[in-house]
Design an enzyme around this catalytic site. Structure first.
Site, short mmCIF file in Angstrom:
data_model
loop_
_atom_site.label_atom_id
_atom_site.label_comp_id
_atom_site.label_asym_id
_atom_site.label_seq_id
_atom_site.Cartn_x
_atom_site.Cartn_y
_atom_site.Cartn_z
N TYR A 147 0.85 -1.20 0.00
CA TYR A 147 0.00 0.00 0.00
C TYR A 147 0.88 1.26 0.00
CZ TYR A 147 -2.91 3.71 1.90
OH TYR A 147 -3.53 4.91 2.13
N LYS A 167 -11.53 -0.79 6.40
CA LYS A 167 -11.84 -1.68 5.27
C LYS A 167 -12.84 -2.75 5.69
CE LYS A 167 -8.46 0.75 3.48
NZ LYS A 167 -8.74 2.07 2.97
N1 PLP Z 1 -3.09 -0.88 5.03
C1 PLP Z 1 -3.61 -1.17 3.83
C2 PLP Z 1 -3.29 -2.48 3.18
C3 PLP Z 1 -4.46 -0.25 3.19
O1 PLP Z 1 -4.97 -0.55 1.98
C4 PLP Z 1 -4.73 0.99 3.82
C5 PLP Z 1 -5.59 2.00 3.18
O2 PLP Z 1 -5.97 1.89 2.02
C6 PLP Z 1 -4.15 1.24 5.07
C7 PLP Z 1 -3.34 0.29 5.65
C8 PLP Z 1 -4.38 2.56 5.77
O3 PLP Z 1 -5.60 2.55 6.44
P1 PLP Z 1 -6.45 3.87 6.78
O4 PLP Z 1 -6.93 4.42 5.49
O5 PLP Z 1 -7.52 3.35 7.68
O6 PLP Z 1 -5.54 4.80 7.49
#
Ligand code: PLP
Length: 392
Positions: A114, A212
């Protein structure tokens, strides 16, 4: 009249995860009998005349929130972990993990994960004199060499990766990190603990963006970290950091998250089945170059995914189209049911042209569409993609 919570503690300890989730972790309100918890709004709690806290576990709500405790207990149970902590977002959780590493130490970060995580690690490490080495964690030999050469304090991987759906071998990596005395942290956001439990495969910490699939309704930001060992130095830091740095979840978000979790098992079941059916349908399509989905027997990492995951392979996939970037953008624009939006794990299917987001030098092909598959009727999703590909 005694509360269900205490009366049935043994039952809750032995329940299948699906049943525990349906009951939101178990128990009802001891005073009113309400089957869902109230949203705690108090930020502070009184002391008696002797200046003792009226309740020893309630002082100030940055840490002392019964709803946090309930959700954290439920998630720790799902992960087969020792303890969990909720954070204000996935990135707030990852930030707390990053801060366990001290200046002068080294972090090995999986490459091609990510983008937000990669950018955050790069900025933080640069400003704090932490050596950051990005390595393809699916290449065990390369990872092992880096671990031997750099003796990292932490190895941070994402399984499967977003957006390439690569599957690293958590068990094998854990053997390497344990031998080197490094903390292994796995971001398992793309699959949920119902599909994969990294702590049972040897990881020390597992992190999820609760934004998510854990919540599943695209209506809150949240993150959660769970530890295998509540006495570890890393966990001690993260617990204190959550309270001290204060990146806590809101009470309403914690309540929404618990409500979302009650249907997690059903959502995961449908989303997995939809994703598997969608991937199998489009893999042989002549307009498609490849479908990146660990559930496909032809996928790189399928055998590893089968060994590490149960209940399916998750709801995230990428499809790489034949043709060029313009065609891929045209197909994206022609989708009617898939919504063009970032994020993943919600009940509604989303499509994203990742290269537009991450930029032309990101290594993301311009023909790649990242799909988050929701709970819709599968033939509707297939028909939507079919007509969009026909529009190119
Ligand atoms: N980890 C992964 C694999 C993600 O896809 C995302 C966001 O898309 C995050 C962490 C970050 O999460 P947040 O948007 O809740 O801060």
């Amino acid at each position: 009249m005694t509360s269900n919570i205490n009366k049935h503690a043994d039952l809750y300890a032995s329940l299948h995860a699906d049943s525990l989730l349906a009951h939101g972790g178990g128990g009802h309100d001891a005073v009113t009998g309400a089957v869902t918890p109230a949203i705690p709004t108090a930020t502070t709690f009184v002391r008696d005349e002797a200046y003792d806290l009226v309740s020893p576990t309630h002082l100030y709500s940055r840490d002392h929130n019964d709803l946090f405790r309930k959700v954290e207990g439920l998630i720790a149970t799902l992960e087969h972990g020792a303890e969990s902590r909720l954070f204000a977002s996935g990135m707030a959780a990852i930030a707390a993990i990053t801060r366990t590493v001290r200046p002068g130490e080294t972090i090995l970060l999986q490459s091609g994960i990510y983008w937000g995580t990669t950018v955050f690690f790069r900025r933080t490490c640069e400003r704090n004199n932490i050596a950051l080495i990005e390595v393809d964690a699916t290449d065990l030999g390369a990872l092992a060499d880096q671990i031997t050469a750099t003796r990292p304090a932490m190895v941070f991987i994402e399984v499967p990766t977003n957006p390439f759906l690569k599957v690293a071998d958590i068990r094998a990596i854990s053997a390497l990190t344990k031998a080197a005395g490094a903390t292994l942290c796995v971001d398992a956001t793309t699959v949920t603990p119902l599909i994969m439990k990294p702590l049972t495969l040897g990881a020390d910490l597992v992190v999820h963006s609760a934004t998510k699939a854990l919540n599943g309704h695209s209506d809150l930001l949240g993150g959660v970290v769970t530890t295998a060992d509540a006495t570890s130095a890393a966990w001690d830091f993260i617990r204190v950091e959550r309270q001290g740095a204060g990146a806590v979840m809101g009470s309403f978000e914690a309540w929404l998250l618990l409500r979302g979790l009650r249907t997690l098992a059903l959502r995961v079941e449908r989303m997995n089945a939809n994703a598997q059916g969608f991937a199998e349908h489009f893999a042989p399509d002549p307009r498609v170059e490849s479908v990146l989905y660990p559930g496909l027997p032809t996928a790189e990492g399928h055998d590893l995914a089968k060994a590490q995951m149960t209940n399916g392979f998750g709801s995230l996939m990428s499809i790489v189209l034949k043709g060029d970037r313009a065609g891929a953008l045209k197909a994206t624009g022609a989708l009617k049911l898939f919504q063009r939006a970032t994020s993943l794990g919600g009940v509604e299917s989303l499509v994203e042209h990742r290269e537009t987001i991450e930029g032309p030098n990101s290594g993301i092909p311009g023909t790649l569409l990242r799909l988050s598959i929701g709970i819709e009727h599968l033939p509707d999703l297939i028909a939507d993609m079919d007509q969009a590909l026909a529009a190119i």
